[in-house]
Enzyme design. Sequence first.
Site, PDB file in Angstrom:
ATOM      1  N   GLN A 120       7.245  10.953  11.264  1.00 22.11           N
ATOM      2  CA  GLN A 120       7.498  10.011  12.362  1.00 22.11           C
ATOM      3  C   GLN A 120       7.924  10.770  13.621  1.00 22.11           C
ATOM      4  OE1 GLN A 120       7.161   6.668  12.608  1.00 22.11           O
ATOM      5  NE2 GLN A 120       6.705   6.118  10.496  1.00 22.11           N
ATOM      6  N   ASP A 177       0.839  -1.201   0.000  1.00 20.65           N
ATOM      7  CA  ASP A 177       0.000   0.000   0.000  1.00 20.65           C
ATOM      8  C   ASP A 177       0.878   1.258   0.000  1.00 20.65           C
ATOM      9  OD1 ASP A 177       1.016  -0.425   2.574  1.00 20.65           O
ATOM     10  OD2 ASP A 177      -0.748   0.419   3.574  1.00 20.65           O
ATOM     11  N   ASP A 236       6.895   1.132   1.938  1.00 19.86           N
ATOM     12  CA  ASP A 236       6.559   0.170   0.868  1.00 19.86           C
ATOM     13  C   ASP A 236       7.382   0.488  -0.387  1.00 19.86           C
ATOM     14  OD1 ASP A 236       3.642  -1.093   1.781  1.00 19.86           O
ATOM     15  OD2 ASP A 236       3.896   0.986   2.383  1.00 19.86           O
ATOM     16  N   HIS A 249       9.957   0.183   8.266  1.00 22.82           N
ATOM     17  CA  HIS A 249       9.315  -1.112   8.494  1.00 22.82           C
ATOM     18  C   HIS A 249       9.373  -2.079   7.295  1.00 22.82           C
ATOM     19  CE1 HIS A 249       7.399   0.862  11.956  1.00 22.82           C
ATOM     20  NE2 HIS A 249       6.948   1.799  11.154  1.00 22.82           N
TER      21      HIS A 249
HETATM   22  C1  BDR Z   1       3.118  -0.258   8.539  1.00 21.81           C
HETATM   23  O1  BDR Z   1       2.063   0.690   8.414  1.00 21.81           O
HETATM   24  C2  BDR Z   1       2.228   1.485   7.281  1.00 21.81           C
HETATM   25  O2  BDR Z   1       1.953   2.822   7.563  1.00 21.81           O
HETATM   26  C3  BDR Z   1       3.637   1.259   6.797  1.00 21.81           C
HETATM   27  O3  BDR Z   1       3.692   1.352   5.384  1.00 21.81           O
HETATM   28  C4  BDR Z   1       3.958  -0.118   7.287  1.00 21.81           C
HETATM   29  O4  BDR Z   1       3.553  -1.088   6.356  1.00 21.81           O
HETATM   30  C5  BDR Z   1       3.849  -0.011   9.816  1.00 21.81           C
HETATM   31  O5  BDR Z   1       2.971  -0.175  10.904  1.00 21.81           O
HETATM   32 CA    CA Z   2       2.971  -0.528   4.111  1.00 28.56          CA
END
Ligand code: BDR
Ligand code: CA
Length: 317
Positions: A228, A11, A16, A240
């Site tokens: 963040q 997404d 990503d 992540h």
């Molecule tokens: C996940 O949530 C999304 O906002 C990021 O792309 C990641 O996949 C982290 O909690």
């Molecule tokens: Ca994601």
Amino acid sequence: MTKQKIICDCDPGHDDAIAILLAANSPQLELLGVTIVAGNQTLDNTSRNACHVLQWLGKEDVPVYPGCGRPLVRDRVTAGDIHGETGLDGPVFPPLRKLPEREHAVHFLIRTLLDSQGDVTVVTSGPMTNLAMAMRMEPLIVEKIQRIVLMGGSYTNGNVTPAAEFNILADPEAAHICFTSGRPVTMIGLDVTRKVLCYPEIVERMAKVQNRASRLFVDLMGHFCKTQKEVFGWEGAPLHDPVTIASLLDPALTVTKPMNVRVDLSHGDSYGRTNCDVFHYLGLPATADVAVDIDVSRFWDIIEEGLRRYSETEAGA
Ligand code: BDR
Ligand code: CA
């Protein structure tokens, strides 16, 4: 070398985008397609973002399949506070030439898995709606899934509620279907992804690579690190999603532990929590290998190697 076949279900989303970047030109991986789900932003936005990223990287040959625009049961949640109005705020992309495929992501998953020799790993870095829907629509694909590697969940704290991580909370019922599929599942949760913090010195290091991929990395991190910090107070943004791909490239990157994982579907305060039986209290069979540690310095080396591989490629603005 035999390449590991993968499908990236995602997404995009800043992190990503870096996962796609790593997967799209690795000599170890064959990226069969990128399937898209609503999550960080609406399906239109996340689909467009995937096309922008692949076009920017000169990887227009990788097909993008838009999928489910809503979760299975719950109302849709997005993460505009982190990823912005477009879902990929920050970089300025040239006009989009690359179009998404007409085939629905769920149909693509079913077709590809049925046709496979059971050698395709599905990597999810968004809500797990597409994969869950595919398994319900065509149960014959379940045994064809070699492995599910997912970014999501946490056995410590959440990041949207005290209990739940975004990708699981955004479609807990879909995650439940995947965790109970009986297929090998590797869960890369916040417990490890919050250890790979993209501090300013990391951004400076990647900027020195000086190619289109590194410029994209720097532009993405400009926005991602800012939000963040605003939302969580982190000095460096947790990167992540690329941990999934990096762990395929180097299986020694993470330490995992088999655990029984149950997604809380109770619609209370802990809705969407991944209850991971770290200490085997319940005596139930393990349903996932859960990442418990990560080699942080190796992770950044893998990111840099991934960026550098783009030096030789024809990138396509
Ligand atoms: C996940 O949530 C999304 O906002 C990021 O792309 C990641 O996949 C982290 O909690
Ligand atoms: Ca994601």
